[in-house]
Motif scaffolding. Sequence first.
Motif, PDB file in Angstrom:
ATOM      1  N   HIS A   6       0.855  -1.196   0.000  1.00 47.96           N
ATOM      2  CA  HIS A   6       0.000   0.000   0.000  1.00 47.96           C
ATOM      3  C   HIS A   6       0.886   1.239   0.000  1.00 47.96           C
ATOM      4  O   HIS A   6       1.414   1.638   1.038  1.00 47.96           O
ATOM      5  CB  HIS A   6      -0.925  -0.014   1.226  1.00 47.96           C
ATOM      6  CG  HIS A   6      -1.996   1.031   1.199  1.00 47.96           C
ATOM      7  ND1 HIS A   6      -3.208   0.855   1.834  1.00 47.96           N
ATOM      8  CD2 HIS A   6      -2.053   2.262   0.652  1.00 47.96           C
ATOM      9  CE1 HIS A   6      -3.955   1.930   1.667  1.00 47.96           C
ATOM     10  NE2 HIS A   6      -3.259   2.798   0.953  1.00 47.96           N
ATOM     11  N   SER A  37      -0.072   0.994  -5.101  1.00 45.24           N
ATOM     12  CA  SER A  37      -1.547   0.995  -5.142  1.00 45.24           C
ATOM     13  C   SER A  37      -2.036   2.414  -5.381  1.00 45.24           C
ATOM     14  O   SER A  37      -2.612   3.049  -4.501  1.00 45.24           O
ATOM     15  CB  SER A  37      -2.121   0.435  -3.836  1.00 45.24           C
ATOM     16  OG  SER A  37      -1.623   1.153  -2.717  1.00 45.24           O
ATOM     17  N   GLU A  99      -5.783   1.489  -5.341  1.00 42.19           N
ATOM     18  CA  GLU A  99      -6.675   1.736  -4.206  1.00 42.19           C
ATOM     19  C   GLU A  99      -7.858   2.538  -4.716  1.00 42.19           C
ATOM     20  O   GLU A  99      -7.696   3.680  -5.151  1.00 42.19           O
ATOM     21  CB  GLU A  99      -5.961   2.492  -3.088  1.00 42.19           C
ATOM     22  CG  GLU A  99      -6.846   2.709  -1.873  1.00 42.19           C
ATOM     23  CD  GLU A  99      -6.172   3.495  -0.758  1.00 42.19           C
ATOM     24  OE1 GLU A  99      -6.712   3.495   0.358  1.00 42.19           O
ATOM     25  OE2 GLU A  99      -5.127   4.122  -1.014  1.00 42.19           O
ATOM     26  N   GLY A 171      -8.830  -1.297   2.720  1.00 46.88           N
ATOM     27  CA  GLY A 171      -7.762  -0.402   3.145  1.00 46.88           C
ATOM     28  C   GLY A 171      -8.032   0.217   4.506  1.00 46.88           C
ATOM     29  O   GLY A 171      -9.165   0.573   4.834  1.00 46.88           O
ATOM     30  N   ASP A 206      -6.064  -4.689   5.759  1.00 46.92           N
ATOM     31  CA  ASP A 206      -4.862  -3.884   5.581  1.00 46.92           C
ATOM     32  C   ASP A 206      -4.387  -3.391   6.951  1.00 46.92           C
ATOM     33  O   ASP A 206      -5.001  -2.506   7.550  1.00 46.92           O
ATOM     34  CB  ASP A 206      -5.204  -2.699   4.672  1.00 46.92           C
ATOM     35  CG  ASP A 206      -4.075  -1.700   4.499  1.00 46.92           C
ATOM     36  OD1 ASP A 206      -2.912  -2.052   4.741  1.00 46.92           O
ATOM     37  OD2 ASP A 206      -4.384  -0.552   4.100  1.00 46.92           O
ATOM     38  N   ASN A 208      -2.215  -1.197   8.602  1.00 50.28           N
ATOM     39  CA  ASN A 208      -1.670  -0.007   7.960  1.00 50.28           C
ATOM     40  C   ASN A 208      -1.044   0.933   8.986  1.00 50.28           C
ATOM     41  O   ASN A 208      -1.723   1.404   9.902  1.00 50.28           O
ATOM     42  CB  ASN A 208      -2.833   0.673   7.222  1.00 50.28           C
ATOM     43  CG  ASN A 208      -2.421   1.825   6.356  1.00 50.28           C
ATOM     44  OD1 ASN A 208      -1.728   2.738   6.804  1.00 50.28           O
ATOM     45  ND2 ASN A 208      -2.889   1.830   5.127  1.00 50.28           N
ATOM     46  N   ASP A 242       1.322   2.672   3.713  1.00 49.79           N
ATOM     47  CA  ASP A 242       0.558   3.774   3.117  1.00 49.79           C
ATOM     48  C   ASP A 242       1.484   4.946   2.774  1.00 49.79           C
ATOM     49  O   ASP A 242       1.154   6.115   2.977  1.00 49.79           O
ATOM     50  CB  ASP A 242      -0.557   4.240   4.049  1.00 49.79           C
ATOM     51  CG  ASP A 242      -1.756   4.791   3.301  1.00 49.79           C
ATOM     52  OD1 ASP A 242      -1.585   5.225   2.146  1.00 49.79           O
ATOM     53  OD2 ASP A 242      -2.861   4.814   3.877  1.00 49.79           O
TER      54      ASP A 242
END
Length: 282
Positions: A6, A37, A99, A171, A206, A208, A242
């Motif tokens: 990500h 993504s 995404e 996500g 995810d 994250n 991310d």
Amino acid sequence: MRIDYHMHFEKGSYDENWVEGFFTAARKRGLAEIGISEHSHTFPEFKPLYYQDLILDDSFIGSFQQQWLKTNKFKYTLDEYFAFMHKLQQHHDVKIGIEVCNFQDQAAVRDILKDYDFDYIIGSVHFLHGWAYDSSEIKAEWDRIPLERIYEWYAEEVEKLAAAGLYDVLGHPFNIRLFRYLPDFDVTPYLMRVVKALKKANMAVDVNTGTYYRYPIHEISPYPDFMKLAAQYDLPIITTSDAHKPEDCGNYNQMAVDYAREFGYTGTLRFSHRKRSFVSFD
């Protein structure tokens, strides 16, 4: 095996010299593989859906979001993205992801995606009833809407995403905590709705770190209450940073792995052409 699927090139451009920093950071942090993504707002193919779904009137929110859509958006086509990624794949082990925001017209999303050979597709809730809730510039809206309504809206949006059958991963689950608006009511029903929707859709979670190092909540998403339920329902995970800048690729990956292990996870999913396999962290 350490993987980060990500991250986004949007702060720069499709320039090999600039994106090389992502691979440098990945090697530094011991990642075996990364995936890009790109946000759906990178691509003009999705532009009509943003203009259909977002509040774009003369209100404070609408004015901000009008300007947001005109700033660094829709600058590469999906064909250009794939051409650039295929060029990178000549020298790097990198997967092609995307995404996609929680658009209301999922049939239109399906039509856009169907001709492209993605390795994986992340679906993320970024808007609640047309409001970009994670934008600090319009954070004041959080004080106007009852928090329980926000949790209801969030669960509804995840259920719609999952029901579309288009996505491999949700996500940053429950990143609605990002500005530290924390509930004083029982959120278990909302957590359960999301977990059950993901289970039914065979979607992964995810894990994250972006909410840890980029937002006031300073915690990994999803937070522990959700992670406990995800583990109970045997939802698989990916661990991600991310990253929006090269130096953030793989940021706090070890923390994400250690966090996932607290809930009994021993590995992550690896994707290739929408096929998944399990790989252990070590």
